[in-house]
Design an enzyme around this catalytic site. Sequence first.
Site, mmCIF file in Angstrom:
data_model
loop_
_atom_site.group_PDB
_atom_site.id
_atom_site.type_symbol
_atom_site.label_atom_id
_atom_site.label_comp_id
_atom_site.label_asym_id
_atom_site.label_seq_id
_atom_site.Cartn_x
_atom_site.Cartn_y
_atom_site.Cartn_z
ATOM 1 N N VAL A 162 -2.965 14.445 -0.640
ATOM 2 C CA VAL A 162 -3.257 15.141 -1.891
ATOM 3 C C VAL A 162 -4.101 16.383 -1.655
ATOM 4 O O VAL A 162 -3.770 17.483 -2.090
ATOM 5 C CB VAL A 162 -3.984 14.197 -2.878
ATOM 6 C CG1 VAL A 162 -4.460 14.966 -4.109
ATOM 7 C CG2 VAL A 162 -3.076 13.046 -3.279
ATOM 8 N N ASP A 186 -13.636 16.999 4.920
ATOM 9 C CA ASP A 186 -13.167 15.639 5.171
ATOM 10 C C ASP A 186 -14.137 14.980 6.143
ATOM 11 O O ASP A 186 -14.634 15.633 7.071
ATOM 12 C CB ASP A 186 -11.756 15.648 5.765
ATOM 13 C CG ASP A 186 -11.062 14.289 5.649
ATOM 14 O OD1 ASP A 186 -10.131 14.178 4.833
ATOM 15 O OD2 ASP A 186 -11.462 13.355 6.379
ATOM 16 N N ARG A 223 -9.417 14.705 12.223
ATOM 17 C CA ARG A 223 -8.423 15.331 11.342
ATOM 18 C C ARG A 223 -8.791 16.786 11.074
ATOM 19 O O ARG A 223 -7.922 17.661 11.041
ATOM 20 C CB ARG A 223 -8.329 14.561 10.017
ATOM 21 C CG ARG A 223 -7.666 13.198 10.129
ATOM 22 C CD ARG A 223 -7.690 12.472 8.779
ATOM 23 N NE ARG A 223 -6.952 13.194 7.770
ATOM 24 C CZ ARG A 223 -5.651 13.030 7.519
ATOM 25 N NH1 ARG A 223 -4.945 12.162 8.231
ATOM 26 N NH2 ARG A 223 -5.051 13.720 6.567
ATOM 27 N N THR A 268 -7.472 6.178 -3.320
ATOM 28 C CA THR A 268 -8.010 5.005 -4.004
ATOM 29 C C THR A 268 -7.025 3.860 -3.795
ATOM 30 O O THR A 268 -5.955 3.848 -4.391
ATOM 31 C CB THR A 268 -8.204 5.279 -5.513
ATOM 32 O OG1 THR A 268 -7.056 5.993 -6.010
ATOM 33 C CG2 THR A 268 -9.442 6.104 -5.773
ATOM 34 N N THR A 323 -6.418 8.678 -8.294
ATOM 35 C CA THR A 323 -5.932 7.755 -9.317
ATOM 36 C C THR A 323 -6.971 6.660 -9.562
ATOM 37 O O THR A 323 -7.419 5.988 -8.621
ATOM 38 C CB THR A 323 -4.605 7.106 -8.889
ATOM 39 O OG1 THR A 323 -3.653 8.131 -8.644
ATOM 40 C CG2 THR A 323 -4.086 6.171 -9.969
ATOM 41 N N CYS A 381 1.086 4.417 -4.299
ATOM 42 C CA CYS A 381 1.038 4.681 -5.743
ATOM 43 C C CYS A 381 1.607 3.540 -6.575
ATOM 44 O O CYS A 381 0.876 2.805 -7.234
ATOM 45 C CB CYS A 381 1.777 5.982 -6.057
ATOM 46 S SG CYS A 381 1.005 7.443 -5.349
ATOM 47 N N ARG A 432 1.427 3.688 4.701
ATOM 48 C CA ARG A 432 0.468 3.004 3.834
ATOM 49 C C ARG A 432 1.166 2.014 2.903
ATOM 50 O O ARG A 432 2.042 2.364 2.146
ATOM 51 C CB ARG A 432 -0.318 4.025 3.000
ATOM 52 C CG ARG A 432 -1.253 4.912 3.805
ATOM 53 C CD ARG A 432 -1.930 5.934 2.920
ATOM 54 N NE ARG A 432 -0.970 6.841 2.282
ATOM 55 C CZ ARG A 432 -1.278 7.709 1.336
ATOM 56 N NH1 ARG A 432 -2.522 7.810 0.920
ATOM 57 N NH2 ARG A 432 -0.358 8.494 0.818
#
Length: 431
Positions: A23, A41, A46, A91, A126, A266, A337
């Site tokens: 995102v 981050d 990363r 999340t 979210t 999601c 994920r």
Amino acid sequence: MSKLFDSFINKEKIISVTGLGYVGLPLALEFAKYFKVIGFDINSARVELMKKGIDPSKELDSNAFDGCDITFTADVEDLKKAHFHIVGVPTDIDENKVPNLNPLLGASRSVASALKKGDYVVYESTVYPGCTEEDCIPILESISGLEGGVDFKFGYSPERIVPGDKVKTLTNILKIVSGNDDEALEVISEVYGSIIKAGLHKAESIKVAEAAKVIENTQRDINISLMNELAIIFDKMGIDTKAVIEAAGTKWNFHKYQPGLVGGHCISVDPFYLMHKAKQLGIDPQVIAAGRRVNDFIPSFIAKRIVQALIEQDKNPGKAKVLVMGITFKEDVSDIRNSKVVDLVKELMDYSIHVHVIDPHGCPNELAHEYGITLIEEPVGLYDIIVLAVGHNEYIQMTTEDFQKLSKDEIYMFDIKGMKNPKEFKNYWRL
């Protein structure tokens, strides 16, 4: 045009994005085409990759970094230079399927340490309705010593990133925005409106925006669960579910949802956030919970059908070899994920079946670290059953002859996504 937005245009003030995953990184880079941006981050490895123009999530090409006025950092002190803070951390849920807010609350603490009077904070993660104002803002206030809505403004603009989709990208998806008051809403709208080509929907409150996001995927989850339950029923009856859906789809108001493995970050996660909040309110969300139960059952159902197929061929499951093709959560992405193919593989292993897993997009190290599953580079030997688990383009291009070369006997195909023509195989099964 507000004075604050004008200061961003003139690069007198800076926008920060905290959390540079699926995102945050695309969002930060898009803003950096027009404004001065700090990308923060906590994962320094990363960050070092992004400094070299490499997306660790493998979603963006290196040219996405070209011409962007962005500073990547893992130093929280750098956030103090920004005046408009966006939080886009993941999340997820814990092992008990309870919302895990630790990354979100941790990000809030980081932003709070940098917060100044006149700053803005916008959340994209979210959450359940009320989370921004009830869980996040108190942290910002406590650590910064500032009062939300007075000393700093805040809002919520839910992410709508679709991993792997090269058409419906960030700027081409209508964006929901919300703010703690009218002034906040207008400034937040100005900032996001500068990059979102598809337009904005101004929600009447932060809670409305939070609720809108969480029900988007809850609705899809429930609809897919109905198709999965129908697939279980029709399988018992010897009826092809896909043929039923095609037939029913000839009516104009029938929605052609497809059965399948429901994983990812999601659809299979967001309903638990809404259920969590409902239970806090003393409500037992039966329909949402039932949808989750059905979808979580599908890996077990498929595994049992594979075992049945082996037994029908007079083969001992404990001596059988099964090739699982694809383990990412959806086609043509590297994201593993919450992949339900992982659950399917583990179910098969519980039957002592020898399972080989291949995936041209999956990362062997990630798969081993997250799930303890070995990803092999190429098929080894011949297999009793082939499971087409993910609709990667590489697998769509394969011919019947390609699959025959991988099979011990006649091909026995378990086509989870319904990618192939059943008439091309003597033994074929799909949801």
